[in-house]
Design a protein around this motif. Structure first.
Motif, PDB file in Angstrom:
ATOM      1  N   GLY A  26      -3.013 -34.494   9.937  1.00  0.00           N
ATOM      2  CA  GLY A  26      -4.018 -33.699  10.625  1.00  0.00           C
ATOM      3  C   GLY A  26      -3.560 -32.995  11.876  1.00  0.00           C
ATOM      4  O   GLY A  26      -4.353 -32.371  12.557  1.00  0.00           O
ATOM      5  N   PHE A  27      -2.272 -33.079  12.223  1.00  0.00           N
ATOM      6  CA  PHE A  27      -1.789 -32.438  13.443  1.00  0.00           C
ATOM      7  C   PHE A  27      -1.349 -31.002  13.183  1.00  0.00           C
ATOM      8  O   PHE A  27      -1.017 -30.636  12.070  1.00  0.00           O
ATOM      9  N   GLU A  28      -1.316 -30.227  14.258  1.00  0.00           N
ATOM     10  CA  GLU A  28      -0.756 -28.895  14.183  1.00  0.00           C
ATOM     11  C   GLU A  28       0.727 -29.014  13.836  1.00  0.00           C
ATOM     12  O   GLU A  28       1.346 -30.035  14.063  1.00  0.00           O
ATOM     13  N   CYS A  29       1.268 -27.939  13.319  1.00  0.00           N
ATOM     14  CA  CYS A  29       2.717 -27.892  13.102  1.00  0.00           C
ATOM     15  C   CYS A  29       3.377 -27.941  14.478  1.00  0.00           C
ATOM     16  O   CYS A  29       2.850 -27.412  15.459  1.00  0.00           O
ATOM     17  N   TYR A  30       4.525 -28.575  14.536  1.00  0.00           N
ATOM     18  CA  TYR A  30       5.177 -28.723  15.832  1.00  0.00           C
ATOM     19  C   TYR A  30       6.693 -28.700  15.708  1.00  0.00           C
ATOM     20  O   TYR A  30       7.253 -28.884  14.634  1.00  0.00           O
ATOM     21  N   LEU A  31       7.322 -28.454  16.856  1.00  0.00           N
ATOM     22  CA  LEU A  31       8.776 -28.557  17.004  1.00  0.00           C
ATOM     23  C   LEU A  31       9.070 -29.764  17.873  1.00  0.00           C
ATOM     24  O   LEU A  31       8.381 -29.998  18.877  1.00  0.00           O
ATOM     25  N   HIS A  32      10.095 -30.500  17.507  1.00  0.00           N
ATOM     26  CA  HIS A  32      10.560 -31.621  18.322  1.00  0.00           C
ATOM     27  C   HIS A  32      11.927 -31.258  18.890  1.00  0.00           C
ATOM     28  O   HIS A  32      12.837 -30.898  18.151  1.00  0.00           O
ATOM     29  N   ILE A  33      12.028 -31.338  20.206  1.00  0.00           N
ATOM     30  CA  ILE A  33      13.294 -31.144  20.909  1.00  0.00           C
ATOM     31  C   ILE A  33      13.782 -32.536  21.291  1.00  0.00           C
ATOM     32  O   ILE A  33      13.066 -33.278  21.971  1.00  0.00           O
ATOM     33  N   PRO A  34      14.979 -32.934  20.848  1.00  0.00           N
ATOM     34  CA  PRO A  34      15.442 -34.298  21.135  1.00  0.00           C
ATOM     35  C   PRO A  34      15.606 -34.582  22.619  1.00  0.00           C
ATOM     36  O   PRO A  34      15.814 -33.674  23.429  1.00  0.00           O
ATOM     37  N   LYS A  35      15.500 -35.849  22.942  1.00  0.00           N
ATOM     38  CA  LYS A  35      15.716 -36.311  24.312  1.00  0.00           C
ATOM     39  C   LYS A  35      17.112 -35.882  24.769  1.00  0.00           C
ATOM     40  O   LYS A  35      18.043 -35.843  23.977  1.00  0.00           O
ATOM     41  N   ASN A  36      17.232 -35.530  26.026  1.00  0.00           N
ATOM     42  CA  ASN A  36      18.493 -35.102  26.658  1.00  0.00           C
ATOM     43  C   ASN A  36      19.003 -33.762  26.143  1.00  0.00           C
ATOM     44  O   ASN A  36      20.161 -33.428  26.338  1.00  0.00           O
TER      45      ASN A  36
END
Length: 96
Positions: free
Chosen positions: A69-79
């Motif tokens: 149910g979430f919007e599409c998203y981008l994940h940017i890794p830590k650091n």
């Protein structure tokens, strides 16, 4: 009305794209992001409850995803050296 929301978590930064609010829009979301970042559209992986794809950008790997149910998203890794605000600006021409 904002087009995105940036969420900082322990495992990285998430950018939610409100215009792409469902799994059905994941393909168009992925094409939009890749066009704006000027990268090739990667292969989409499926899991029981989500779609995801790994995007190589700026010498790093971002994850595009849609979970239920979430919007599409981008994940940017830590650091990561990649700025979420600069990514949003690259996609829309301004920070929203």
């Amino acid at each position: 009305m904002p087009k995105t929301h940036i969420l900082e978590k322990e495992n990285g930064t998430f950018i939610f794209f409100f215009e792409y609010g469902s799994e059905e829009k994941f393909d168009s979301f992925l094409k939009f992001i890749c066009k704006k970042l000027k990268v090739s559209v990667p292969h989409v992986e499926n899991s029981p409850y989500s779609f995801f794809a790994y995007i190589e950008y700026g010498g790093e790997v971002l994850t595009a995803s849609s979970d239920g149910g979430f919007e599409c998203y981008l994940h940017i890794p830590k650091n990561s050296q990649i700025s979420a605000k600069k990514l949003v600006k690259r996609c829309y021409g301004f920070f929203s």
